[in-house]
Structure formats: structure tokens, C-alpha cells
Design a protein around this motif. Structure first.
Motif, PDB file in Angstrom:
ATOM      1  N   GLU A   1       0.744  -1.138  -0.049  1.00  0.00           N
ATOM      2  CA  GLU A   1      -0.007  -0.013   0.195  1.00  0.00           C
ATOM      3  C   GLU A   1       0.706   1.319   0.041  1.00  0.00           C
ATOM      4  O   GLU A   1       0.480   2.272  -0.666  1.00  0.00           O
TER       5      GLU A   1
ATOM      6  N   ALA B   1      -7.963   1.993   1.817  1.00  0.00           N
ATOM      7  CA  ALA B   1      -7.048   1.318   2.621  1.00  0.00           C
ATOM      8  C   ALA B   1      -6.630   1.781   4.001  1.00  0.00           C
ATOM      9  O   ALA B   1      -6.600   1.000   4.758  1.00  0.00           O
TER      10      ALA B   1
ATOM     11  N   THR C   1      -7.270   0.531   7.805  1.00  0.00           N
ATOM     12  CA  THR C   1      -5.956  -0.132   8.576  1.00  0.00           C
ATOM     13  C   THR C   1      -5.881   0.840   9.841  1.00  0.00           C
ATOM     14  O   THR C   1      -5.776   0.354  11.114  1.00  0.00           O
TER      15      THR C   1
ATOM     16  N   LEU D   1      -7.454  -5.343   2.547  1.00  0.00           N
ATOM     17  CA  LEU D   1      -6.142  -4.984   2.072  1.00  0.00           C
ATOM     18  C   LEU D   1      -5.817  -5.467   0.639  1.00  0.00           C
ATOM     19  O   LEU D   1      -5.377  -4.775  -0.476  1.00  0.00           O
TER      20      LEU D   1
ATOM     21  N   LEU E   1      -8.254  -4.221  -2.024  1.00  0.00           N
ATOM     22  CA  LEU E   1      -8.032  -2.874  -2.466  1.00  0.00           C
ATOM     23  C   LEU E   1      -6.629  -2.648  -3.283  1.00  0.00           C
ATOM     24  O   LEU E   1      -6.403  -1.890  -3.838  1.00  0.00           O
ATOM     25  N   SER E   2      -5.981  -3.733  -3.012  1.00  0.00           N
ATOM     26  CA  SER E   2      -4.686  -3.724  -3.923  1.00  0.00           C
ATOM     27  C   SER E   2      -4.773  -4.551  -5.108  1.00  0.00           C
ATOM     28  O   SER E   2      -3.770  -4.362  -5.992  1.00  0.00           O
TER      29      SER E   2
END
Length: 548
Positions: free
Chosen positions: A442, A482, A486, A510, A513-514
Motif C-alpha cells: 500500500e 485502505a 488500517t 487490503l 483494495l490492492s
């Protein structure tokens, strides 16, 4: 409070309950306004939560209002949108109205009156600077308004309406005003409702419009300073776009619960449907998407209190990301439902209504393109490098046990010149080891986005609306989401349900979103799948990192 409202709406499986599935489906089939549910919401006092406490209402925070609206959206998005439209129509007065205007509108809303926001017109859509509704000065110091507003929620049912009108023939940023009209005080014949529009989703909503013909209003009808209508309208949308997250979350949560109801009892090829990998994958992807969007929406609702000056961009991120993500999730769940998602009757009949209704949310208060353009224009400021240091505001932003400051409307701004409080947050300590590689990825994705935007900034004309800038705006929304997940997890981990303290849900969030795939080979997949089933066993109530 949330449980109290949910109890007021009754068991969704009980046909006699005001918030039952059967009633929502029946009203939709008849394209009938959901009056029974709307009346139950009024009886509980939901409209009191649209009015500031200093004016006799019970509004406490946007976080609370988001949660309340979400409860209603789970039952029937038509009723949720109709009721929340009262807040939309009132918000310009709370943000910029005089003391007298605020007192008068507060009395109207607390007495159960509906309010409409007359912003758009058929010929111009979201191009509100092209508005053809005119307000000219009258000899007595008041105004005479002529024009036609279209695609307006509560246009016919409302007692009052906020009307956006041109006050200078040439228009321009200082050439518009917002006017508070009490329809009961208008001359007969000066206000005419337009016929109800037949819509694909929220069929029973009062979506129509009205025509104003030489409607005379006093000088006191002008909300805010002369020429300040555009500013006030745009600031109002910063608030209401954020709250649209509640509509999408509640609707998608309903879709997931309906799908799990179906899948848990469905046998295919001599075994449970849930043994099929494609079904489990679709369910977990949608569940994780809901967790992500809960984080984005809840952090934003708190952000309106903590950093309202950032909401020219922040509200656009929420309004683009949450409806777009959850519309895809609901469509994915339709694939699990198979042929059942076409049915308009029986236990699965409500799903097709949820699917149609949910698709409308992305168009409210600015379409995806409008919001992405707003984000793209502000990216160079939002991505300022080196400004991600400690900021005391983050403690109250992410820690859900922290008290929020009072909302200060005077801090809303039309352009965000500062680094994003969420994206710029330093990496938190104590994160699960399984999340470390994803957090590093990220950080690199954010650094790459900064480099790409900086390179475009140096090219003449490259920062204007373009496919590249829209692509960067979408990527920025992913980075924002993200960071929200987090930081929210890190700030609240000691208080989380044991189901999610291990960080498996965060890992899959995550990964989503990646752009990395979710599959059953990932060590976090099975725990999150079991978490989803446990959520359903608990009744499918509020869903999010913060709720387990």
C-alpha cells in the motif's frame, strides 16, 4: 438507540411489521409510497435527529445519523431515501440560514413536515450553473421566482422546499441564491407539482418536480448572503454525499443477508450450495467489500466533526467509492441468487427490488463522473508528500471510543488545499504480521500515485479532466479506503470482537483494495468465511470492523 429503532420496525419476516420484507415488496409492486414504514419512523422520532439540539432536535453526530439511516435502508431503501430527504432539504438552512429561518424550519420538521431540495432541472442535470429558474427582485424587496425543478425527492409531499435559483441574469459563481419556500404561504397557482416519475428503482418514492410561476416570496426567504447560493449548495452536498454511504451500506447488507438466507438452505448436485468454491468466493468478496465500505463511511462521518475543511474532496471519495463498490457487490450476489434474483414473489422476491434500488444511490448528489472529477482536480494537494506526520485530530477520528467535537459548519470549504488526514496518517504500530506485506505494498502504491500525479502536473493541460486523471482519482479512492481500514482496525483492536482481532478481515480488505485475488488458498479466507456465517447467525445486524 440503534436497537430501539430496529425494534420499532419489527421483525422483517413478520408481514404485519411496519418494516417487513413483504410490506416493502408489496409497496414496490404497487409503486406506492411506503407510508406505513414512514409513519413508524416518525412515531419513533427519526425526524428529530435531523434537527440540531440547539433548535429542539436530537441531532448528536453524523456518525449516529449514518447508523440510524443505515438501519432504515436495510428494511426499505425507498423509505430511507424519502425520510432522509427531509435532512437533505433542511441542511442548507442548518448550515447557512438565519436564526429565524432555522427556528421556523425546525418547528416544521419537528412537527413532521417534509422538506424538498429543488436543485436540479430536466434540461441541465448536474450542471446547476445552467439553472433556468430565476429569482428577480420585487418592488416590495422580496423576490419573484419562475422556473421548473425536476427529479426532486418529496417534491409533492413536502410542506417546504429549498429552491436553487438564478439571481443575476448572467449567473456565475455569485449569481445564484437558495430560497426557503413554505408552500402553504405561496399564492394559489404559483406552485404546481409535476406528475410522479416512473422510476426503475425506489418505485414508490415521490420523485417528481414542480413549476413556479411568479411565486412571490419575502426577502427573508433568501438563505445566506445574496449571491451565496452556489457556495451553500455545494457545502450542503459535502454533508449529504457523505451520508449517502448509509443508504448503500444498509441496502447491500440487506442483499447479503437475503443471499445467505437463500444459500444456506439451497441444495445443488446433492450437496449444499455453500460447498461450491465460486459461491463461497462471491459471498466473501461481498462481505469484505461491506467491511471496507463501513470503514470508509464511518471514518468520514466522524471526519465531518474532526476536519470539515477537507470535505470538498473527502465527501467525493465516499460518494464515489461506497456506492460503486457496493453496487458491484450486490450484482455479484445476484449471480449467487441465480434465477431467483429475477423473481418478484416468494422469500427471495425482495432481492430484485434491492438490486434495482441500490443502483440509484450512485446518481444521488452527483454521479460517479462528477465526484471523480472533483477528486482529480484536488489530487495535487491531497497527495502532498512529507505531510503525513502526527496530527492530534487523528485520535478522535479513528478511535471510536473518543468523543467527537461539535460540528462546525463554518469550517466547510469549497476546495481542499491540505493533505488528506486519512491517507497521510503514519503507519500504525502493532499491526498483524500477516498484514505487513500488504501494508508495504500500500505504501508503495501511494508513493507511485504521488509520482504519477506529480509528473502529470508538470505537463501543460494534463491536470484537466482526462482518462488518466480519472484513473488516478479511482486509485486514490482505493488508497483512502485502505488507510481507513488500517487506521480504524489499529485504533480499536483492543475492543474488537475476538472474531476479527486476528486481523484476517483486514488482510482480505487490503488484498481487495490492492487488486489481489481472494481465494481459498489464502490463510485468511476460511476465518473470514466463518466470521460471515457467524454474523448471519447473530441476525445480520450492523456490519463492519467496528461492530464485531
Amino acid at each position: 438507540m440503534i436497537a430501539s429503532l430496529d425494534k420499532q420496525l419489527g421483525d422483517p419476516r413478520d408481514p404485519a411489521a411496519p418494516g417487513s420484507r413483504e410490506r416493502a415488496l408489496h409497496d414496490d409492486e404497487q409503486a406506492a409510497f411506503p407510508q406505513t414504514l414512514y409513519t413508524a419512523l416518525d412515531a419513533w422520532g427519526l425526524h428529530h435527529h435531523y434537527v440540531p439540539r440547539r433548535l429542539g432536535g436530537q441531532f448528536h453526530s453524523f456518525e449516529e445519523l449514518l447508523a440510524l439511516t443505515r438501519v432504515v435502508a436495510q428494511r426499505d431503501l425507498t423509505a430511507a431515501i424519502a425520510h432522509a430527504a427531509v435532512f437533505l432539504g433542511s441542511a442548507p438552512v442548518w448550515l447557512g440560514g438565519s436564526d429565524d429561518q432555522q427556528r421556523r424550519l425546525a418547528r416544521l420538521v419537528l412537527d413532521g413536515g417534509a422538506v424538498a431540495f429543488g436543485l436540479t432541472e430536466e434540461a441541465h442535470g448536474s450542471d446547476i450553473l445552467a439553472s433556468d429558474t430565476h429569482a428577480r427582485l420585487a418592488d416590495d424587496g422580496g423576490f419573484v421566482i419562475d422556473g421548473r425543478k425536476w427529479l426532486i425527492n418529496n417534491a409533492s409531499r413536502s410542506t417546504a422546499a429549498l429552491v436553487f435559483a438564478r439571481t443575476r441574469p448572467e449567473g456565475g459563481p455569485r449569481g445564484f441564491g437558495l430560497f426557503l419556500l413554505d408552500k402553504r404561504a405561496l399564492d394559489p397557482g404559483s406552485f404546481a407539482p409535476l406528475p410522479k416519475l416512473a422510476t426503475h428503482g425506489i418505485r414508490g418514492a415521490d420523485i417528481s418536480g414542480f413549476t413556479l410561476r411568479a411565486a412571490r416570496v419575502p426577502e427573508s426567504a433568501l438563505v445566506g448572503p445574496a449571491g451565496g447560493g452556489l457556495d451553500l449548495a455545494l457545502k450542503t452536498l459535502q454533508v449529504t454525499r457523505t451520508l449517502c454511504a448509509a443508504l448503500a451500506l444498509g441496502s447491500a447488507q440487506s442483499a447479503l443477508k437475503l443471499t445467505l438466507d437463500f444459500a444456506l438452505g439451497r441444495q445443488l448436485y446433492g450437496r449444499s450450495m455453500l460447498t461450491l468454491p465460486a459461491v463461497r468466493l462471491a459471498l466473501v468478496e461481498s462481505f469484505v467489500d461491506l467491511l471496507v465500505c463501513d470503514a470508509v463511511g464511518r471514518v468520514a462521518a466522524r471526519g465531518l466533526h474532526v476536519a470539515p475543511e477537507q470535505f470538498s474532496s473527502w465527501s467525493a471519495v465516499v460518494k464515489y467509492f461506497v456506492p460503486a463498490t457496493l453496487e458491484q457487490a450486490v450484482r455479484r450476489l445476484a449471480g449467487v441468487m441465480g434465477a431467483r434474483h429475477f423473481l418478484r414473489q416468494g422469500p427471495e422476491g425482495l432481492f430484485q427490488k434491492v438490486l434495482r434500488d441500490n443502483a440509484l444511490i450512485g446518481m444521488f448528489d452527483g454521479s460517479a463522473a462528477v465526484n471523480l472529477q472533483s477528486i482529480a482536480a484536488q489530487l495535487p494537494f491531497l497527495l502532498k508528500a512529507g505531510e503525513g506526520g502526527e496530527d492530534p485530530r487523528r485520535a478522535s477520528l479513528f478511535d471510536l471510543s473518543a468523543n467527537l467535537p461539535a460540528f462546525d459548519a463554518s469550517r466547510l470549504a469549497l476546495f481542499d488545499h491540505g493533505a488528506d488526514l486519512v491517507v497521510g496518517a503514519p503507519p500504525p504500530a502493532g499491526m498483524p504480521a500477516s498484514a505487513a506485506p500488504l501494508l508495504a505494498q500500500e505504501a508503495e502504491a501511494l508513493a507511485a500515485l504521488r509520482r504519477e500525479v506529480a509528473a502529470l502536473r508538470d505537463q501543460p493541460g494534463a491536470m484537466k479532466a482526462s482518462a488518466a486523471m480519472f484513473r488516478h482519482a479511482r486509485a486514490y479512492c482505493d488508497r483512502h479506503a485502505a488507510a481507513a481500514c488500517t487506521q480504524l482496525w489499529a485504533a480499536n483492536a483492543p475492543r474488537l470482537d475476538p472474531l476479527v482481532t486476528d486481523g484476517h478481515a483486514l488482510v482480505l480488505a487490503l488484498r481487495r483494495l490492492s487488486g489481489l485475488p481472494l481465494d481459498e488458498g489464502n490463510a485468511s479466507f476460511a476465518p473470514v468465511y466463518e466470521t460471515m456465517l457467524e454474523w448471519h447467525r447473530r441476525g445480520g445486524a450492523a456490519l463492519g470492523f467496528s461492530h464485531f
